[in-house]
Design a protein around this motif. Structure first.
Motif: not given
Length: 554
Positions: A3-5, A7-8, A10-11, A159-160, A163
């Motif tokens: 999840n943490l990876r 989010y990064w 995604f940016l 996941r990205v 999203w």
């Protein structure tokens, strides 16, 4: 951790794609949310496609695979993007041997014990895995090892993509939205399957068995004792790369025969066997000195169910017979073409496609004429690509390109026609057509017997004055309501115009002003109803959601 990876990532992905997304949004609406559509020339599209290609390469393995999939989806991207992304090769620098060795030994044990010899320099590298040459029991083998750490990266990127999908759908039309939703699900399934080497081994062995009696197709055997979920060891079968025409000519290999063999092999896999190798780019195909074709890398492979096989046969037979109506019927039946499509225009498109496939010269004015018909007659181009056909389309386009490289005069239709005739499909289709026609004649004959008595009863009822007709008008799109609003607004405007003139002539200026304001309001609402993009116009009817709704109503 994933999840943490994610989010990064995604940016990072947003930073790469946001400028392109905004540019695309401005093409649809000049000021993003309002304004007319802009005309974008081909040079601009090519420039944007090259920027997209650069972004995909920078983002790594998952997005390289996504770009390869997008290059086979004309229902998602314009032709200029397809041409640029088609050059995207799954060729990346190899991972460090020390990291790859950890993956290999976790599956098969120490390298020194499992292999008599092992060359630590990979003979090929890709985004998800790399291949090494080794020796087992005196035989040369190819050892495919999954790239270290790629699982977490792929899951984070998937996941990205999930999203990002709602954001993308906001900026695209209905046709692209339908295809993008399918594409995201298909891509996640495909890339996970490609990382599962045990599945690849099963598909490889099944296809190998289907060609067991062929001397023209060679598929490496799996070494089960040295394989696992992340490692696949196979028979080593080196050959000449299939698109190296100069080397093939030096060896005296008949390139026309190789092209025909390749096409027939894929016809057999898709139409007869129902399981096929789905990544036939030149890096995965080689030719032995005797002219036999070797297939490598079964990570991308698929299955075709009986219904799709049957419809593909009907399509090929229709193409072989150059029966345009039958071609369109088969495309509608399989879910590729909307039933709402203009058949005259689509018939012209199919004639042009057949002529192009046969290598015939096509006059430019004819192309422009058909393009004009499409623009004038179709609200939104009515092609869709169901998920079960995506890999089949990829195979068809890539194989045709390889065959044309081998033989510039290659005629796909002639090869397919010969194959269908030899296998008896054309006769079977003709018999089925005759049987269906016979059933229709019988139904028509029964109707001729039943209708006259019922018609006579109806006429007698009408003559007695007892006939009641109940009409139920379905208007789930609100067309009648819109027409009624326009009619009322028009009446208000017209009546107020006359009233204003009459009151002004009578000197009653206060009443004149009130009447004028009412007239202006009617005129405004009438003008807005015709300017609205949500007015009465055609809309795409052939989406998966719409078909489910129709089936539910039935």
């Amino acid at each position: 951790m994933v999840n943490l990876r994610a989010y990064w990532r995604f940016l990072v992905v947003a930073r790469q794609f946001l400028p392109l997304l905004l540019a695309y949004a401005r093409d649809r609406r000049r000021y993003l949310v309002i304004g007319s559509r802009r005309q974008v020339d081909e040079a601009t599209q090519i420039d944007r496609a090259e920027r997209l290609l650069d972004s995909l390469l920078k983002l790594g393995p998952t997005f390289i695979k996504l770009g390869q999939l997008l290059s086979t989806r004309p229902d998602v991207l314009p032709p200029a993007y397809i041409d640029v992304l088609s050059s995207l090769q799954d060729d990346v620098p190899p991972a460090d041997w020390a990291e790859a060795k950890q993956v290999l030994e976790a599956e098969v044990g120490p390298v020194e014990d499992a292999f008599a010899e092992f060359d630590t320099d990979p003979i090929s590298g890709a985004s998800l895995g790399q291949v090494y040459k080794a020796t087992v029991n005196g035989d040369d083998v190819a050892v495919k090892v999954r790239r270290p750490g790629v699982e977490d990266l792929v899951e984070a990127d998937l996941r990205v993509i999930r999203w990002s999908l709602p954001i993308l759908l906001y900026f695209v039309g209905d046709a692209q939205a339908f295809s993008l939703e399918n594409l995201a699900d298909e891509f996640a399934k495909t890339i996970r399957e490609e990382m599962d080497y045990e599945r690849e081994a099963r598909m490889l062995e099944e296809i190998k068995l289907n060609f067991a009696e062929s001397d023209e197709i060679r598929i490496p055997a799996v070494v089960d004792s040295h394989s696992g979920p992340r490692v696949l060891t196979m028979e080593y079968l080196p050959g000449t790369k299939i698109n190296d025409v100069d080397a093939l000519d030096e060896k005296g290999i008949d390139r026309e025969r190789v092209a025909e063999t390749l096409q027939r092999a894929y016809l057999q896999m898709i139409i007869d066997d129902g399981v096929f190798h789905a990544d036939p780019h030149p890096g995965n195909l080689a030719v032995l000195d005797d002219g036999a074709i070797v297939f490598y890398d079964f990570g991308m492979s698929g299955r075709v169910n009986e219904f799709v096989q049957e419809k593909i046969v009907e399509f090929y037979v229709a193409v072989a017979n150059q029966d345009i109506d039958a071609i369109l019927d088969s495309l509608v039946a399989i879910g590729t073409l909307s039933p709402e499509a203009n058949r005259d225009v689509m018939g012209d498109v199919m004639e042009l496609a057949i002529a192009d496939a046969r290598g015939e010269d096509i006059e430019q004015y004819r192309v422009q004429q058909i393009i004009g018909q499409i623009e004038d007659s179709i609200y939104e181009f009515p092609f869709r690509l169901p998920p079960n056909l995506a890999l089949v389309l990829r195979v068809a386009t890539v194989v045709e390109g390889v065959c044309v490289t081998l033989d510039p005069s290659f005629d796909f239709i002639e090869t397919a026609t010969t194959y269908l005739t030899e296998q008896g499909y054309r006769e079977e289709t003709a018999r089925q057509f005759i049987a269906d026609a016979g059933d229709q004649v019988q139904d028509a004959a029964r109707s001729l017997v039943r209708v006259p008595p019922k018609l006579e009863d109806t006429l007698d009822t009408a003559q007695r004055g007892n006939l009641t007709v109940q009409v139920e008008l379905g208007d789930d799109k609100g067309v009648i309501d819109k027409l009624a609003r326009r009619l009322v607004s028009g009446l208000v405007f017209g009546f107020s115009l006359l009233s204003t003139a009459y009151l002004y002539a009578g000197g009653d200026y206060y009443a004149t002003a009130v009447s004028g304001v009412i007239g202006l309001a009617g005129a405004f609402f009438l003008w807005r109803s015709f300017r609205s993009k949500k007015g009465i116009r055609a809309s795409p009817q052939f989406t998966r959601q719409e078909m489910k709704k129709r089936r539910g109503n039935d």
